[in-house]
Design an enzyme around this catalytic site. Structure first.
Site, mmCIF file in Angstrom:
data_model
loop_
_atom_site.group_PDB
_atom_site.id
_atom_site.type_symbol
_atom_site.label_atom_id
_atom_site.label_comp_id
_atom_site.label_asym_id
_atom_site.label_seq_id
_atom_site.Cartn_x
_atom_site.Cartn_y
_atom_site.Cartn_z
ATOM 1 N N SER A 119 -8.064 -0.671 -4.890
ATOM 2 C CA SER A 119 -7.538 -1.677 -3.972
ATOM 3 C C SER A 119 -7.415 -1.098 -2.572
ATOM 4 C CB SER A 119 -6.186 -2.189 -4.487
ATOM 5 O OG SER A 119 -5.788 -3.348 -3.785
ATOM 6 N N ASN A 120 -6.653 -1.754 -1.704
ATOM 7 C CA ASN A 120 -6.463 -1.263 -0.337
ATOM 8 C C ASN A 120 -5.052 -1.617 0.131
ATOM 9 O OD1 ASN A 120 -6.507 -3.950 1.066
ATOM 10 N ND2 ASN A 120 -8.544 -3.999 0.131
ATOM 11 N N HIS A 121 -4.727 -1.225 1.361
ATOM 12 C CA HIS A 121 -3.348 -1.352 1.862
ATOM 13 C C HIS A 121 -3.021 -2.675 2.542
ATOM 14 C CE1 HIS A 121 -1.991 2.607 0.836
ATOM 15 N NE2 HIS A 121 -3.022 3.169 1.439
ATOM 16 N N SER A 122 -3.866 -3.689 2.400
ATOM 17 C CA SER A 122 -3.568 -4.964 3.056
ATOM 18 C C SER A 122 -2.212 -5.501 2.588
ATOM 19 C CB SER A 122 -4.670 -5.981 2.714
ATOM 20 O OG SER A 122 -4.267 -7.273 3.130
ATOM 21 N N ALA A 148 -8.467 -8.901 2.680
ATOM 22 C CA ALA A 148 -9.180 -7.629 2.728
ATOM 23 C C ALA A 148 -9.835 -7.463 1.353
ATOM 24 C CB ALA A 148 -8.211 -6.486 3.022
#
Ligand code: C5P
Length: 228
Positions: A29-32, A96
């Site tokens: 995943s990512n930090h959005s 994102a």
């Protein structure tokens, strides 16, 4: 009171990160944070639009009057977006989306082995959700985001053309205190007006104020005669 151009419009917004499973307990995943997309949903609802928020996993409360569809992976977000794309007036892709997912999701937890210090994951490209919406015959007005760390305007213009967007909202995510996870943001808006390109610079401000300015600009641009 005067009827706002947003009243009665159906606005669909994607927000937050996506989560791409690797096995039953792990994901990429990512930090959005989802803050910008949620601010857009709140602003659109406040202007009288019907709002559907397609949301990846975030810790934010659903804004008042907003219908929220929770999804996890890009594939799920893509499916929800395609289902709604033909029946909305404005589509804003603020999520994102993970560019890649695991080629195969392991059925059982991937075990650590003693005989190898490495692990190779094979990834495959996810669908481009907003580009797929923008290529439909019954396309709504499509607004995309571009988070860049350099050459912001050039990459944003490229995204506008390549993904066939109507408008792109570009942020310089290398600026301290702005963008990812932050409460404030600044943006450069680029859109096509007939054969010309229009631009508007929005200075650093709360994501709430920025959301309102982005919506106002998009609704005006959508209503403007295209061959003027
Ligand atoms: O190519 P890039 O990810 O920088 O483009 C950002 C824009 O495209 C955002 O509007 C984002 O929501 C959208 N996007 C998408 N599906 C993807 C990748 C990006 O809808 N797979």
């Amino acid at each position: 009171a005067e009827r706002h151009p947003a009243a009665g419009r159906h606005v669909v917004i994607t927000a937050g990160p996506t989560r791409e499973p690797l096995d039953p307990v792990r994901y990429l995943s990512n930090h959005s944070s989802g803050k910008m997309g949620y601010a857009l949903a709140e602003a659109a609802a406040a202007l009288g639009a019907r709002v559907t928020l397609i949301s990846g996993p975030v810790t934010l409360a659903t804004p008042a009057g907003v219908e929220r569809l929770d999804v996890e992976s890009a594939a799920e977000m893509h499916y929800a977006a395609q289902r709604l794309a033909g029946e909305c007036d404005l589509f804003i892709g603020c999520a994102a989306v993970a560019d890649y997912r695991a080629e195969q999701v392991a059925e059982h937890k991937i075990k650590k082995t003693d005989d190898d210090d490495g692990l190779t994951l094979r990834l495959v490209k996810n669908p481009d959700i907003i580009a797929a919406v923008a290529t439909r015959a019954d396309r709504p007005y499509v607004v995309g985001f571009a988070a860049e760390t350099r050459d912001v305007e050039r990459y944003a213009r490229d995204k506008l053309t390549r993904k066939k967007l109507d408008m792109v909202v570009a942020n310089d995510v290398s600026r301290a205190g702005l963008g990812f996870g932050a409460d404030d943001n600044a943006a450069l808006l680029l859109w096509r007006q007939g054969n010309r390109e229009a631009r508007r610079e929005l200075p650093p401000q709360s994501k709430r104020d920025l959301a309102r300015a982005i919506l106002e600009t998009a609704l005006e641009a959508q209503a403007a005669p295209q061959n003027a």
